[in-house]
Design a protein around this motif. Structure first.
Motif, PDB file in Angstrom:
ATOM      1  N   ILE A 141       9.824 -42.553 -46.399  1.00  0.00           N
ATOM      2  CA  ILE A 141      10.800 -43.322 -45.627  1.00  0.00           C
ATOM      3  C   ILE A 141      12.180 -42.737 -45.872  1.00  0.00           C
ATOM      4  N   PHE A 142      13.103 -43.018 -44.958  1.00  0.00           N
ATOM      5  CA  PHE A 142      14.467 -42.522 -45.115  1.00  0.00           C
ATOM      6  C   PHE A 142      15.260 -43.453 -46.025  1.00  0.00           C
ATOM      7  N   LEU A 143      15.951 -42.879 -46.999  1.00  0.00           N
ATOM      8  CA  LEU A 143      16.810 -43.650 -47.894  1.00  0.00           C
ATOM      9  C   LEU A 143      18.270 -43.360 -47.566  1.00  0.00           C
ATOM     10  N   SER A 144      19.041 -44.412 -47.453  1.00  0.00           N
ATOM     11  CA  SER A 144      20.469 -44.264 -47.167  1.00  0.00           C
ATOM     12  C   SER A 144      21.195 -43.732 -48.391  1.00  0.00           C
ATOM     13  N   GLU A 145      22.442 -43.360 -48.188  1.00  0.00           N
ATOM     14  CA  GLU A 145      23.257 -42.875 -49.295  1.00  0.00           C
ATOM     15  C   GLU A 145      23.379 -43.947 -50.376  1.00  0.00           C
ATOM     16  N   GLU A 146      23.576 -45.201 -49.973  1.00  0.00           N
ATOM     17  CA  GLU A 146      23.690 -46.296 -50.936  1.00  0.00           C
ATOM     18  C   GLU A 146      22.391 -46.481 -51.713  1.00  0.00           C
ATOM     19  N   GLN A 147      21.255 -46.346 -51.047  1.00  0.00           N
ATOM     20  CA  GLN A 147      19.965 -46.470 -51.733  1.00  0.00           C
ATOM     21  C   GLN A 147      19.749 -45.332 -52.720  1.00  0.00           C
ATOM     22  N   LEU A 148      20.172 -44.130 -52.368  1.00  0.00           N
ATOM     23  CA  LEU A 148      20.050 -42.992 -53.286  1.00  0.00           C
ATOM     24  C   LEU A 148      20.918 -43.196 -54.518  1.00  0.00           C
ATOM     25  N   TRP A 149      22.131 -43.750 -54.327  1.00  0.00           N
ATOM     26  CA  TRP A 149      22.979 -44.050 -55.486  1.00  0.00           C
ATOM     27  C   TRP A 149      22.288 -45.065 -56.396  1.00  0.00           C
ATOM     28  N   ALA A 150      21.715 -46.100 -55.777  1.00  0.00           N
ATOM     29  CA  ALA A 150      21.028 -47.130 -56.561  1.00  0.00           C
ATOM     30  C   ALA A 150      19.827 -46.537 -57.293  1.00  0.00           C
ATOM     31  N   LEU A 151      19.103 -45.627 -56.637  1.00  0.00           N
ATOM     32  CA  LEU A 151      17.946 -44.983 -57.251  1.00  0.00           C
ATOM     33  C   LEU A 151      18.370 -44.134 -58.443  1.00  0.00           C
ATOM     34  N   GLU A 152      19.437 -43.358 -58.294  1.00  0.00           N
ATOM     35  CA  GLU A 152      19.897 -42.503 -59.392  1.00  0.00           C
ATOM     36  C   GLU A 152      20.362 -43.348 -60.579  1.00  0.00           C
ATOM     37  N   ARG A 153      21.075 -44.435 -60.304  1.00  0.00           N
ATOM     38  CA  ARG A 153      21.539 -45.302 -61.386  1.00  0.00           C
ATOM     39  C   ARG A 153      20.343 -45.922 -62.125  1.00  0.00           C
ATOM     40  N   ALA A 154      19.388 -46.443 -61.365  1.00  0.00           N
ATOM     41  CA  ALA A 154      18.217 -47.076 -61.984  1.00  0.00           C
ATOM     42  C   ALA A 154      17.412 -46.064 -62.797  1.00  0.00           C
ATOM     43  N   ALA A 155      17.317 -44.813 -62.291  1.00  0.00           N
ATOM     44  CA  ALA A 155      16.574 -43.775 -63.008  1.00  0.00           C
ATOM     45  C   ALA A 155      17.209 -43.489 -64.361  1.00  0.00           C
ATOM     46  N   ASN A 156      18.523 -43.421 -64.409  1.00  0.00           N
ATOM     47  CA  ASN A 156      19.186 -43.144 -65.677  1.00  0.00           C
ATOM     48  C   ASN A 156      19.161 -44.343 -66.610  1.00  0.00           C
ATOM     49  N   GLU A 157      19.080 -45.542 -66.057  1.00  0.00           N
ATOM     50  CA  GLU A 157      18.865 -46.719 -66.898  1.00  0.00           C
ATOM     51  C   GLU A 157      17.486 -46.646 -67.559  1.00  0.00           C
ATOM     52  N   ALA A 158      16.492 -46.156 -66.804  1.00  0.00           N
ATOM     53  CA  ALA A 158      15.151 -45.990 -67.379  1.00  0.00           C
ATOM     54  C   ALA A 158      15.154 -44.929 -68.476  1.00  0.00           C
ATOM     55  N   VAL A 159      15.961 -43.891 -68.296  1.00  0.00           N
ATOM     56  CA  VAL A 159      16.096 -42.882 -69.348  1.00  0.00           C
ATOM     57  C   VAL A 159      16.686 -43.511 -70.603  1.00  0.00           C
ATOM     58  N   GLN A 160      17.708 -44.365 -70.423  1.00  0.00           N
ATOM     59  CA  GLN A 160      18.389 -44.972 -71.559  1.00  0.00           C
ATOM     60  C   GLN A 160      17.476 -45.915 -72.354  1.00  0.00           C
ATOM     61  N   THR A 161      16.477 -46.494 -71.725  1.00  0.00           N
ATOM     62  CA  THR A 161      15.565 -47.381 -72.458  1.00  0.00           C
ATOM     63  C   THR A 161      14.756 -46.624 -73.500  1.00  0.00           C
ATOM     64  N   ASP A 162      14.577 -45.311 -73.275  1.00  0.00           N
ATOM     65  CA  ASP A 162      13.869 -44.438 -74.220  1.00  0.00           C
ATOM     66  C   ASP A 162      12.494 -44.979 -74.604  1.00  0.00           C
ATOM     67  N   LEU A 163      11.761 -45.435 -73.593  1.00  0.00           N
ATOM     68  CA  LEU A 163      10.408 -45.922 -73.854  1.00  0.00           C
ATOM     69  C   LEU A 163       9.445 -44.750 -74.016  1.00  0.00           C
ATOM     70  N   PRO A 164       8.449 -44.881 -74.890  1.00  0.00           N
ATOM     71  CA  PRO A 164       7.508 -43.779 -75.103  1.00  0.00           C
ATOM     72  C   PRO A 164       6.637 -43.530 -73.877  1.00  0.00           C
ATOM     73  N   THR A 165       6.314 -42.260 -73.658  1.00  0.00           N
ATOM     74  CA  THR A 165       5.364 -41.903 -72.600  1.00  0.00           C
ATOM     75  C   THR A 165       3.962 -42.191 -73.109  1.00  0.00           C
ATOM     76  N   GLU A 166       3.218 -42.962 -72.355  1.00  0.00           N
ATOM     77  CA  GLU A 166       1.859 -43.321 -72.762  1.00  0.00           C
ATOM     78  C   GLU A 166       0.853 -42.538 -71.923  1.00  0.00           C
ATOM     79  N   ILE A 167      -0.162 -42.045 -72.580  1.00  0.00           N
ATOM     80  CA  ILE A 167      -1.205 -41.264 -71.912  1.00  0.00           C
ATOM     81  C   ILE A 167      -2.544 -41.943 -72.155  1.00  0.00           C
ATOM     82  N   GLN A 168      -3.244 -42.192 -71.086  1.00  0.00           N
ATOM     83  CA  GLN A 168      -4.560 -42.808 -71.169  1.00  0.00           C
ATOM     84  C   GLN A 168      -5.568 -41.899 -70.486  1.00  0.00           C
ATOM     85  N   VAL A 169      -6.671 -41.616 -71.161  1.00  0.00           N
ATOM     86  CA  VAL A 169      -7.729 -40.787 -70.589  1.00  0.00           C
ATOM     87  C   VAL A 169      -8.901 -41.693 -70.250  1.00  0.00           C
ATOM     88  N   VAL A 170      -9.275 -41.706 -68.974  1.00  0.00           N
ATOM     89  CA  VAL A 170     -10.371 -42.561 -68.524  1.00  0.00           C
ATOM     90  C   VAL A 170     -11.357 -41.729 -67.719  1.00  0.00           C
TER      91      VAL A 170
END
Length: 413
Positions: A141-170
């Motif tokens: 889908i097309f994302l507006s400039e405002e949506q891209l700004w919101a996406l970039e901000r949220a992505a860096n907030e997720a980086v700041q949480t520093d949660l561990p990467t979990e790997i599951q083998v099924v």
């Protein structure tokens, strides 16, 4: 069969080295392909680039070969190296840590962006490409400039949480019962599921950071409409830092140029752009006024030929647009043929035009002038144009005199 040891195991930091035995070695384009029974070098697969690395003699530590690429072939991983390795030799395999870190950051950043684009806007990732100097994601889908700004901000907030990467083998058969953002279809046997930054979960065979904080920084560089959706360029980690630093250098230079703060550069550039547009408009207006007077002078001095007027002149410094404007002004009068030449920046520009009452072909005259000057050009019966390089053998005044003689014959016909 090659045992893959590039994935993290339990509490180990990361599978950058291992011991292996050379099973085969063959000459290939760009070097030698070496098959190992085990490897710590990640092959190009799943949208992620291959690791690079080295093969060392297991006992002496001597470098045997430099590995520039690895690829999968069924159960095997072949390593493209700059030198051959003896079949049966025991080697130490070492992956380039900086390259692995970069690729893992880009891939993990892609997960964070894709997961959040889906969570925030319902967008689906339909394409991912990683190169040595850029990475892209295609959303449906097309994302507006405002949506891209919101996406970039949220992505860096997720980086700041520093949660561990979990790997599951099924087992592949268990995928249908799992809630994941994306599942590769048709998977059988052991399947890796990656959970990144608390915002994404999907099947994936790539390498990843150990926690979202290791991505460092996620930066969306640009985005365009693509196939009804959005293609966005992004960078993570040091790639993003280097991009930001490069743009800051440009911003600082512009701020100094406009004697303003960096935050006000955009307004200063727009203001200068408006001023430049106004100046160009005024220049066009004044140029047209000057050319109107010039056209009157040329018409007054035009050569009379059988009731028609020939305006053939060599000018200095006029560009093609100005020549065309002058020709149009001349041809507002009936019975006028205009042969206008201009010497400018080492080139001879020419514009040929006729008004009502003249039957001579300007297209044919242009071809004749091309032959005289070695130039290139063409056009219509009523207007044509071209150009040629001014050389030691091309004297513009001589070309003009020959065209005058040629036009006299054409207008008399």
């Amino acid at each position: 069969m090659t045992k893959r040891l590039y994935y993290p195991r339990e509490q180990q930091a990361g599978s950058l080295e291992c011991e292996a035995q050379a099973l085969a070695c063959r000459q290939a384009e760009g070097g030698y392909e070496i098959l190992l029974d085990a490897t710590a070098i990640f092959p190009e697969v799943g949208g992620q680039l291959s690791d690079e690395g080295w093969l060392y003699h297991l006992q002496t530590g001597r470098e045997l070969a430099r590995v520039s690429h690895a690829r999968e072939d069924g159960e095997d991983v072949w390593h493209l190296a700059d030198r051959p390795v003896e079949v049966g030799a025991r080697v130490r395999v070492k992956a380039d840590e900086a390259r692995r870190r970069d690729h893992s950051a880009q891939h993990s950043g892609e997960h964070i962006l894709s997961g959040l684009a889906n969570r925030l806007f319902g967008a689906k990732n339909v394409g991912f490409h990683m190169a040595n100097d850029y990475a892209t994601i295609d959303l449906d889908i097309f994302l507006s400039e405002e949506q891209l700004w919101a996406l970039e901000r949220a992505a860096n907030e997720a980086v700041q949480t520093d949660l561990p990467t979990e790997i599951q083998v099924v087992d592949g058969a268990a995928l249908d019962g799992l809630e994941l953002r994306k599942k590769a279809s048709g998977l059988t046997g052991e399947v890796r599921i990656i959970y990144v930054g608390g915002v994404d979960s999907c099947t994936c065979c790539g390498t990843h950071v150990h926690s979202s904080g290791e991505v460092g920084y996620i930066r969306i560089g640009s985005a365009i409409k693509y196939k009804g959706g959005t293609r966005l360029w992004f960078a993570c980690g040091m790639r993003a830092v280097e991009e930001a630093l490069a743009e800051k250098i440009v911003l600082d230079k512009l701020a100094r140029r406009f004697s303003t703060k960096g935050s006000e550069v955009g307004e200063a550039v727009l203001r200068q752009g408006d001023e430049l547009a106004a100046c160009k408009k005024e220049l066009r207006h004044r140029t047209e006024e000057l050319l109107t007077y010039r056209a009157a002078e040329l018409l007054a001095a035009a050569e009379e030929i059988g009731g028609l007027r020939l305006c053939a002149v060599l000018l200095e410094g006029l560009d093609m647009a100005e020549l065309k404007t002058l020709a149009e002004l001349l041809c507002k009068q009936s019975g006028v043929a205009a042969i206008l030449l201009s010497a400018r920046d080492g080139s001879l520009l020419y514009q040929l035009a006729r008004s009502q009452g003249v039957v001579a072909s300007m297209k044919e005259l242009c071809l004749a002038l091309n032959g005289l000057t070695g130039g290139r050009g063409g056009g219509r019966e009523d207007m044509a144009q071209g150009s040629a390089a001014i050389t030691a053998s091309l004297r513009p005044q001589d070309a003009l005199e020959q065209m005058r003689a040629y036009c006299r014959q054409a207008l008399k016909a």
